[in-house]
Design a protein around this motif. Structure first.
Motif, PDB file in Angstrom:
ATOM      1  N   ARG A   5      51.616  47.318  35.761  1.00 39.62           N
ATOM      2  CA  ARG A   5      50.251  46.474  34.478  1.00 39.62           C
ATOM      3  C   ARG A   5      49.965  44.971  34.770  1.00 39.62           C
ATOM      4  NH1 ARG A   5      51.562  47.799  29.022  1.00 39.62           N
ATOM      5  NH2 ARG A   5      52.663  46.076  29.187  1.00 39.62           N
ATOM      6  N   ASP A   6      50.554  44.498  36.114  1.00 38.92           N
ATOM      7  CA  ASP A   6      50.374  43.237  36.721  1.00 38.92           C
ATOM      8  C   ASP A   6      49.703  42.632  38.235  1.00 38.92           C
ATOM      9  OD1 ASP A   6      49.768  40.199  36.375  1.00 38.92           O
ATOM     10  OD2 ASP A   6      52.219  39.323  35.844  1.00 38.92           O
ATOM     11  N   LEU A   7      49.034  43.496  38.891  1.00 37.29           N
ATOM     12  CA  LEU A   7      48.554  43.503  40.013  1.00 37.29           C
ATOM     13  C   LEU A   7      47.593  42.357  40.274  1.00 37.29           C
ATOM     14  CD1 LEU A   7      49.209  46.239  40.310  1.00 37.29           C
ATOM     15  CD2 LEU A   7      47.118  46.576  42.407  1.00 37.29           C
ATOM     16  N   SER A  60      47.100  38.104  42.871  1.00 39.51           N
ATOM     17  CA  SER A  60      47.357  38.436  44.740  1.00 39.51           C
ATOM     18  C   SER A  60      48.935  37.740  44.918  1.00 39.51           C
ATOM     19  CB  SER A  60      46.253  37.136  44.972  1.00 39.51           C
ATOM     20  OG  SER A  60      46.792  35.641  43.827  1.00 39.51           O
ATOM     21  N   GLY A  61      49.925  37.379  43.896  1.00 40.27           N
ATOM     22  CA  GLY A  61      50.613  36.499  44.240  1.00 40.27           C
ATOM     23  C   GLY A  61      52.185  37.393  44.087  1.00 40.27           C
ATOM     24  N   ASN A  62      51.033  38.826  43.547  1.00 40.58           N
ATOM     25  CA  ASN A  62      52.321  39.941  43.208  1.00 40.58           C
ATOM     26  C   ASN A  62      52.296  41.394  45.105  1.00 40.58           C
ATOM     27  OD1 ASN A  62      52.952  38.614  41.007  1.00 40.58           O
ATOM     28  ND2 ASN A  62      51.879  40.376  40.210  1.00 40.58           N
ATOM     29  N   ILE A  63      51.342  40.694  45.833  1.00 42.17           N
ATOM     30  CA  ILE A  63      50.913  41.248  46.918  1.00 42.17           C
ATOM     31  C   ILE A  63      51.937  40.731  47.961  1.00 42.17           C
ATOM     32  CG2 ILE A  63      49.328  42.686  48.366  1.00 42.17           C
ATOM     33  CD1 ILE A  63      47.723  42.867  45.822  1.00 42.17           C
ATOM     34  N   MET A  64      53.191  41.307  48.183  1.00 46.02           N
ATOM     35  CA  MET A  64      54.230  40.085  49.308  1.00 46.02           C
ATOM     36  C   MET A  64      53.658  41.493  50.666  1.00 46.02           C
ATOM     37  SD  MET A  64      54.714  37.620  47.063  1.00 46.02           S
ATOM     38  CE  MET A  64      56.128  37.088  48.398  1.00 46.02           C
ATOM     39  N   PHE A  65      54.572  40.558  51.730  1.00 43.66           N
ATOM     40  CA  PHE A  65      54.943  41.679  52.906  1.00 43.66           C
ATOM     41  C   PHE A  65      56.391  41.646  53.025  1.00 43.66           C
ATOM     42  CE2 PHE A  65      53.179  37.859  54.818  1.00 43.66           C
ATOM     43  CZ  PHE A  65      53.586  38.086  56.088  1.00 43.66           C
ATOM     44  N   ASP A  81      44.907  48.812  36.958  1.00 40.21           N
ATOM     45  CA  ASP A  81      45.481  48.460  37.830  1.00 40.21           C
ATOM     46  C   ASP A  81      45.326  48.665  39.188  1.00 40.21           C
ATOM     47  OD1 ASP A  81      47.600  47.924  36.648  1.00 40.21           O
ATOM     48  OD2 ASP A  81      49.293  48.268  37.539  1.00 40.21           O
ATOM     49  N   LEU A  82      43.976  49.605  39.870  1.00 41.28           N
ATOM     50  CA  LEU A  82      43.425  49.536  40.119  1.00 41.28           C
ATOM     51  C   LEU A  82      41.702  48.414  40.540  1.00 41.28           C
ATOM     52  CD1 LEU A  82      43.449  53.523  40.928  1.00 41.28           C
ATOM     53  CD2 LEU A  82      44.680  52.415  41.835  1.00 41.28           C
ATOM     54  N   GLU A  83      41.345  48.309  39.276  1.00 37.31           N
ATOM     55  CA  GLU A  83      40.423  46.654  39.476  1.00 37.31           C
ATOM     56  C   GLU A  83      40.617  46.098  39.718  1.00 37.31           C
ATOM     57  OE1 GLU A  83      38.143  47.415  35.351  1.00 37.31           O
ATOM     58  OE2 GLU A  83      39.060  49.344  35.197  1.00 37.31           O
ATOM     59  N   SER A  84      42.489  45.395  39.347  1.00 35.30           N
ATOM     60  CA  SER A  84      42.756  44.416  39.350  1.00 35.30           C
ATOM     61  C   SER A  84      42.957  44.243  41.083  1.00 35.30           C
ATOM     62  CB  SER A  84      44.373  44.056  39.250  1.00 35.30           C
ATOM     63  OG  SER A  84      44.245  44.201  37.993  1.00 35.30           O
ATOM     64  N   LEU A  85      43.210  45.433  41.950  1.00 32.49           N
ATOM     65  CA  LEU A  85      43.334  45.222  43.584  1.00 32.49           C
ATOM     66  C   LEU A  85      41.940  44.762  44.210  1.00 32.49           C
ATOM     67  CD1 LEU A  85      45.314  46.075  45.850  1.00 32.49           C
ATOM     68  CD2 LEU A  85      43.918  48.120  45.650  1.00 32.49           C
TER      69      LEU A  85
END
Length: 421
Positions: free
Chosen positions: A214-216, A218-223, A280-284
């Motif tokens: 529910r909150d995708l 750029s800051g919540n995608i890490m590696f 969420d897919l739209e957010s991605l």
């Protein structure tokens, strides 16, 4: 004036500010207004501050803030702060001395499932079902402490006075393994693999664990790096919910998401359909689009004016109108992708076409009938699949586009993805 005087007499922790935070050079917390003003313009002012609290293992640890990784916009002391810290406590038996950790201080709704509980639930599910690949794409919680506000605090008094109209919050201090932001990737193909990883772990969480992020953003995608490989990690579960609970009323009084990356549905004041997985897919999609068009290299902004600027500066309604136009009235022409990210052109065009088709073919949502809205040009269709825009915004559709990059297959982590998915 009397209320102001009373507030001035309260300690920083009773005001809702971060307790036990000590600044050696400036005791900002004695003047919250000055603290807020300085921190707003210079979050790096927290570097060197010491933070002391008792961990769940019984040790009282002292951490020195080494780097401010993230600060959410909002009232200081009531918005998330993420910092990299070093343990400097000298208490006998402390095994963390000299180690670097990440601490997140957040103020979620008290009714929302704790982030650490959701992550531990997901990791436990992966271990019990043999889906061990999922562990590489989930954050690792080291410790978590919840601090509640009693009746003597501002939050407690507001709750007593406003009752159910006030959304009660708690402070959560979460200690996590250090992960790396997207800006530290160096190869466009690594970006592609990370985004493909996020698609896989998001579906696994939704279908196998029953958790919707529910909150995708750029800051919540890490590696993380492991055995000389890069693995995308879906981070920050503060706003996540159990799928089975989402139809029983929101766990928060506010719609969730990060505005530039939110689905237009969730910005539409007339939308009553809840948070669907395709949002969420739209957010991605929006994350990848903004990265490829607004940055000329990792962490280096493109020349002004940068595309889609209104998504970052406009009001909810302005961003909704801009995104609604983007999906329903803009042509399927190539977005202004920066040369470094040129390999994402096929992805972005393909996903945009699918979403554009789905939005243009959607009927009026049942709750919209008889209501003036951006969608009242459409007819009623009781068989329309709102969760996927009639399969235009589904996991399967996204996977078909994102499973390869520049003609070469990416690594599929989920071995059983082909089965019943």
């Amino acid at each position: 004036m009397a209320m102001v005087c009373q507030l001035n007499q309260l300690s920083s922790d009773k005001l809702g500010f971060i307790p036990n935070l000590h600044l050696d050079d400036f005791d900002y917390l004695r003047d919250p207004e000055q603290f807020a003003q300085d921190f707003k313009h210079n979050p790096e002012g927290l570097v060197g501050a010491k933070y002391r609290f008792k961990c769940s293992d019984g040790y009282t640890r002292i951490f020195v803030i080494k780097r401010v990784l993230y600060r959410a916009e909002g009232i200081i002391g009531r918005a998330s702060v993420v910092v990299e810290v070093e343990c400097v406590c000298t208490e006998s038996g402390c095994q963390w001395h000299g180690e670097r950790k990440v601490i997140k201080i957040s103020f979620p709704s008290r009714s929302r499932p704790p982030e650490d509980a959701l992550i531990r639930e997901a990791r436990s599910k992966a271990e019990s079902t043999g889906d061990l690949w999922a562990l590489d794409h989930l954050p690792q919680i080291i410790d978590s402490i919840t601090i509640t506000y009693d009746e003597s605090t501002v939050q407690g008094r507001l709750k007593t006075h406003l009752k159910e109209k006030y959304e009660e919050r708690v402070m959560r201090v979460t200690i996590l393994e250090k992960l790396y932001p997207l800006s530290e990737l160096e190869d466009p193909r690594d970006f592609a693999q990370v985004f493909y990883d996020i698609l896989q772990i998001h579906q696994w969480l939704y279908e196998c664990v029953g958790i919707l992020h529910r909150d995708l953003s750029s800051g919540n995608i890490m590696f993380r790096r492991k055995d000389d490989k890069i693995y995308g990690v879906l981070n920050d579960f503060d706003l996540s919910s159990h799928v089975q609970d989402m139809g029983n009323g929101s766990t928060s009084n506010q719609r969730t998401g990060t505005r530039p990356f939110m689905s237009p549905d969730l910005l539409d004041p007339d939308w009553e359909g809840g948070h669907l997985y395709r949002h969420d897919l739209e957010s991605l999609f929006f994350i990848m689009l903004c990265l490829a068009c607004r940055y000329k290299a990792p962490g280096i902004p493109a020349t002004e004016p940068r595309p889609y600027a209104q998504w970052f500066s406009g009001t909810d309604l302005e961003v909704f109108n801009a995104k609604h136009t983007f999906f329903t009235k803009s042509s399927a022409k190539s977005p202004p992708i920066q040369p470094y990210f040129a390999g994402f052109k096929q992805w972005l065009l393909g996903i945009h076409i699918q979403l554009r088709y789905g939005y243009k073919r959607r009927p009026i949502y049942p709750s919209q009938l008889g209501v003036q809205s951006a969608y009242d040009e459409y007819e009623e269709d009781p068989d329309f699949d709102w969760n996927t825009l009639n399969k235009r915004a589904s996991y399967t559709t996204m996977r078909s586009i994102m499973s390869s990059f520049q003609g070469k297959s990416l690594e599929t982590r989920w071995a059983n993805w082909n089965k019943d998915h």
